[in-house]
Design an enzyme around this catalytic site. Structure first.
Site, PDB file in Angstrom:
ATOM      1  N   ASP A  42      66.814   7.750 -25.636  1.00 49.22           N
ATOM      2  CA  ASP A  42      68.139   8.370 -25.565  1.00 49.22           C
ATOM      3  C   ASP A  42      68.274   9.460 -26.640  1.00 49.22           C
ATOM      4  OD1 ASP A  42      68.363   6.751 -27.798  1.00 49.22           O
ATOM      5  OD2 ASP A  42      70.312   5.908 -27.255  1.00 49.22           O
ATOM      6  N   ASP A  81      65.110   3.804 -22.325  1.00 49.89           N
ATOM      7  CA  ASP A  81      66.198   3.410 -23.218  1.00 49.89           C
ATOM      8  C   ASP A  81      67.477   3.171 -22.413  1.00 49.89           C
ATOM      9  OD1 ASP A  81      66.177   3.016 -25.948  1.00 49.89           O
ATOM     10  OD2 ASP A  81      66.206   5.150 -26.447  1.00 49.89           O
ATOM     11  N   LYS A 110      64.557  -0.585 -23.139  1.00 46.56           N
ATOM     12  CA  LYS A 110      64.768  -0.834 -24.571  1.00 46.56           C
ATOM     13  C   LYS A 110      66.249  -0.904 -24.851  1.00 46.56           C
ATOM     14  CE  LYS A 110      64.029   2.371 -27.989  1.00 46.56           C
ATOM     15  NZ  LYS A 110      65.377   2.496 -28.597  1.00 46.56           N
ATOM     16  N   GLU A 112      69.127  -1.373 -28.136  1.00 44.36           N
ATOM     17  CA  GLU A 112      69.331  -1.438 -29.585  1.00 44.36           C
ATOM     18  C   GLU A 112      70.111  -2.704 -29.921  1.00 44.36           C
ATOM     19  OE1 GLU A 112      70.961   2.183 -31.234  1.00 44.36           O
ATOM     20  OE2 GLU A 112      69.435   3.398 -30.239  1.00 44.36           O
ATOM     21  N   GLU A 176      63.236   0.554 -37.105  1.00 42.71           N
ATOM     22  CA  GLU A 176      63.535   1.942 -37.481  1.00 42.71           C
ATOM     23  C   GLU A 176      64.062   2.035 -38.911  1.00 42.71           C
ATOM     24  OE1 GLU A 176      65.424   4.377 -34.528  1.00 42.71           O
ATOM     25  OE2 GLU A 176      65.716   6.038 -35.933  1.00 42.71           O
TER      26      GLU A 176
HETATM   27  O1  KIV Z   1      65.578   7.356 -28.481  1.00 42.47           O
HETATM   28  C1  KIV Z   1      64.488   7.358 -29.076  1.00 42.47           C
HETATM   29  O2  KIV Z   1      63.745   8.335 -29.031  1.00 42.47           O
HETATM   30  C2  KIV Z   1      64.137   6.157 -29.817  1.00 42.47           C
HETATM   31  C3  KIV Z   1      62.893   6.158 -30.636  1.00 42.47           C
HETATM   32  C4  KIV Z   1      62.857   7.184 -31.651  1.00 42.47           C
HETATM   33  C5  KIV Z   1      62.559   4.816 -31.170  1.00 42.47           C
HETATM   34  O3  KIV Z   1      64.823   5.192 -29.737  1.00 42.47           O
END
Ligand code: KIV
Length: 260
Positions: A42, A81, A110, A112, A176
């Protein structure tokens, strides 16, 4: 278990896991040859759309870019994401994860962590969709950037959060901007691979934003290594093209499709 996921899990304590982001097929096609994981991050909100943070990028936009990225993928694991607001509760999260999975044919999603959404990970994995977690500096939930894991309270919280994510069924977790010491502790404690960004070489793998390593984004904090200044390469080419069009040097007769 899915073959591609199994391959990632097997790398823990043996081989480093190489990950980068992609938002389009031209980039994913190159990354696919050298990366274990390609993430449709994202981060496209800031990097591509010039937004001030990642909060407003829509599910539709992420899906659209994922469709392009998928076209360049042959062997690597493609993760998408889930954008902010698309996994507020287990029911909504499962519905949207299924939508992403079905439409993009990705291998995993993914999400968060906000230190509360472990049930959401459980719900998505129960639907046979592999989940990658993300702790430390999580741009969807944190207003200010800071390195995490510097004091006892943060260390306790991070370790508990990482363990809970593993217990909820995630197959890996992004760390992160976590201190080297705590990244090392978490990596040693978990059975699933940790993927670091700004979190030292103690992690099982590394991820960076591709536009950053190419020198395209203009964002170069200390944890980023700029491998090339592609901005300069593009500018040089565009400048030459502009000059040649103006001076009538391009198109040349060699570029004519028919006749002389
Ligand atoms: O959105 C993204 O690019 C990320 C990575 C940097 C881990 O979440």
């Amino acid at each position: 278990m899915l073959k591609k996921i199994k391959k990632i899990l097997e790398k823990k304590n043996k081989k480093k896991i190489v990950c980068l982001t992609a938002y389009s097929k031209n980039i994913s096609n190159i990354l696919d040859k050298y990366c274990d994981i390609v993430l449709v991050g994202d981060s496209m909100a800031n990097v591509l759309y010039g937004m001030k943070n990642t909060h407003k990028i829509s599910l539709e936009t992420i899906i659209q870019h994922s469709l392009s990225v998928k076209k360049g993928i042959k062997k690597s694991l493609m993760i998408v994401d889930m954008p902010k607001g698309s996994y507020r509760n287990p029911i909504q999260a499962k519905k949207n994860a299924k939508l992403i999975f079905k439409k993009t044919k990705c291998d995993a999603v993914k999400i968060e962590s906000n230190n509360k959404n472990f049930k959401i990970i459980k719900e998505i994995t129960k639907a046979n969709i592999p989940v990658m977690g993300h702790i430390g500096y999580t741009p969807q939930f944190k207003k200010k950037f800071k390195v995490e894991g510097k004091n006892k309270r943060e260390i306790k919280k991070l370790i508990k959060e990482a363990v809970s994510i593993e217990k909820a069924g995630a197959f890996s977790v992004v760390l992160e901007c976590i201190t080297p010491n705590i990244s090392k502790q978490i990596t040693e404690l978990l059975h699933i691979p940790t993927i670091g960004i700004g979190s030292s070489s103690y992690c099982d793998g590394q991820i960076l934003v591709t536009d950053d390593i190419l020198g395209l984004s203009g964002f170069y904090p200390k944890f980023v290594k700029k491998y090339v200044n592609i901005n300069r390469v593009i500018e040089k080419a565009v400048k030459k093209y502009s000059k040649e069009v103006k001076s009538n040097k391009f198109p040349n007769k060699k570029n004519f499709l028919y006749g002389k």
